[in-house]
Write a protein that holds these residues in place. Structure first.
Motif, PDB file in Angstrom:
ATOM      1  N   GLY A  34       5.067   8.244  77.877  1.00  0.00           N
ATOM      2  CA  GLY A  34       3.698   8.591  78.225  1.00  0.00           C
ATOM      3  C   GLY A  34       2.701   7.550  77.764  1.00  0.00           C
ATOM      4  O   GLY A  34       2.864   6.347  77.965  1.00  0.00           O
ATOM      5  N   ALA A  35       1.663   8.023  77.089  1.00  0.00           N
ATOM      6  CA  ALA A  35       0.586   7.133  76.647  1.00  0.00           C
ATOM      7  C   ALA A  35       1.063   6.124  75.614  1.00  0.00           C
ATOM      8  O   ALA A  35       0.408   5.106  75.398  1.00  0.00           O
ATOM      9  N   ALA A  36       2.206   6.391  74.965  1.00  0.00           N
ATOM     10  CA  ALA A  36       2.714   5.458  73.957  1.00  0.00           C
ATOM     11  C   ALA A  36       3.046   4.102  74.557  1.00  0.00           C
ATOM     12  O   ALA A  36       3.145   3.109  73.833  1.00  0.00           O
ATOM     13  N   LEU A  37       3.208   4.046  75.883  1.00  0.00           N
ATOM     14  CA  LEU A  37       3.445   2.750  76.521  1.00  0.00           C
ATOM     15  C   LEU A  37       2.282   1.794  76.289  1.00  0.00           C
ATOM     16  O   LEU A  37       2.445   0.577  76.351  1.00  0.00           O
ATOM     17  N   LEU A  38       1.100   2.353  76.028  1.00  0.00           N
ATOM     18  CA  LEU A  38      -0.055   1.501  75.752  1.00  0.00           C
ATOM     19  C   LEU A  38       0.162   0.681  74.489  1.00  0.00           C
ATOM     20  O   LEU A  38      -0.401  -0.399  74.331  1.00  0.00           O
ATOM     21  N   ASP A  39       0.975   1.219  73.573  1.00  0.00           N
ATOM     22  CA  ASP A  39       1.251   0.515  72.322  1.00  0.00           C
ATOM     23  C   ASP A  39       2.398  -0.474  72.475  1.00  0.00           C
ATOM     24  O   ASP A  39       2.693  -1.233  71.556  1.00  0.00           O
ATOM     25  N   GLU A  40       3.069  -0.423  73.612  1.00  0.00           N
ATOM     26  CA  GLU A  40       4.173  -1.340  73.861  1.00  0.00           C
ATOM     27  C   GLU A  40       3.720  -2.339  74.927  1.00  0.00           C
ATOM     28  O   GLU A  40       2.641  -2.883  74.840  1.00  0.00           O
ATOM     29  N   GLU A  41       4.531  -2.554  75.940  1.00  0.00           N
ATOM     30  CA  GLU A  41       4.154  -3.464  77.007  1.00  0.00           C
ATOM     31  C   GLU A  41       4.465  -2.795  78.336  1.00  0.00           C
ATOM     32  O   GLU A  41       5.588  -2.885  78.838  1.00  0.00           O
ATOM     33  N   PRO A  42       3.470  -2.094  78.926  1.00  0.00           N
ATOM     34  CA  PRO A  42       3.742  -1.408  80.192  1.00  0.00           C
ATOM     35  C   PRO A  42       4.190  -2.353  81.294  1.00  0.00           C
ATOM     36  O   PRO A  42       4.908  -1.955  82.206  1.00  0.00           O
TER      37      PRO A  42
END
Length: 243
Positions: A34-42
């Protein structure tokens, strides 16, 4: 959060059988993140999903035919469209849903959303409105009140439950997750809400007009989600009528 499955080297993809387990596992990871992709690299997730679809679409066409229910055309549209107004996270999420759908139709895994039926979700109890995350049990569609009231009348008994938020002058419909990913209705009137967004949801008994956030169309065991295509067509018709 679990780590995503290791991805097979793309150079080997054409010479080896499709690794459905990795595709399903990686796509499910993208959806669950979900939104945690914002902390990774979408963008990395997007690249992986596009690579998977590049393999799955020809496979599905070969086995099932280009007019199969495997969502081939939808997958192609999503690949061609690019992130656009969806943004990188929702776009990666949309591609992941196509990966899961094609894998399911090819006999591997389940359609996105199958493990939990709509009835698995219930609104908050008690006497307080609660912010609830979209994108798991449902996506929401935020509609300006002047358009939304006409849409309620147009849909009649075909409408699912609808929340009225008088503070924001908006109505909210609930639709299946991912079903609005490629909508292109005017954003001044309609805003689809999926992963990384929240909706103020009242308890089911908040139906009287004195409440600023209430169920304008009450939620019942038989009335919950609205068919996304019907909602889209009703919205498009009413927006065109006011243009």
């Amino acid at each position: 959060m679990n780590e995503p499955p290791a991805v097979q080297d793309a150079a080997d993809a054409e010479s080896l059988p499709l690794d459905f387990a990795t595709m399903v596992g990686t796509a499910q990871y993208v959806i669950d993140a979900g939104a945690a992709l914002l902390d990774e690299e979408p963008e990395v997730a997007t690249s992986q999903m596009r690579g998977f679809l590049g393999l799955l679409v020809p496979e599905a066409e070969g086995r099932l035919g280009s007019f199969s229910p495997a969502g081939i055309e939808e997958a192609r549209r999503r690949m061609d469209a690019g992130p656009g107004p969806l943004g990188p996270v929702r776009y990666a999420h949309a591609l992941a849903r196509s990966v899961l759908a094609l894998c399911a139709h090819l006999g591997h895994g389940q359609e996105p959303g199958e493990p939990e039926s709509p009835q698995a979700w219930t609104p908050p109890t008690g006497t307080s409105v609660v912010l609830v995350a979209a994108g798991r049990y449902w996506d929401a569609v935020r509609v300006r009140t002047n358009v939304g009231e006409r849409v309620i009348k147009r849909l009649g008994g075909s409408s699912g439950a609808v929340i009225q938020d008088s503070y924001g002058s908006a109505l909210y419909w609930f639709v299946a997750p991912g079903s609005t990913d490629m909508w292109a209705l005017p954003s001044k009137q309609v805003v689809p809400l999926g992963v990384a967004t929240f909706v103020a949801v009242p308890p089911a008994h908040f139906t009287d007009r004195s409440r600023r956030i209430r169920w304008a169309v009450p939620l019942t065991a038989r009335r919950y989600l609205t068919e996304a295509e019907l909602l889209h067509d009703a919205l498009a018709t009413e927006i065109a009528a006011t243009a």
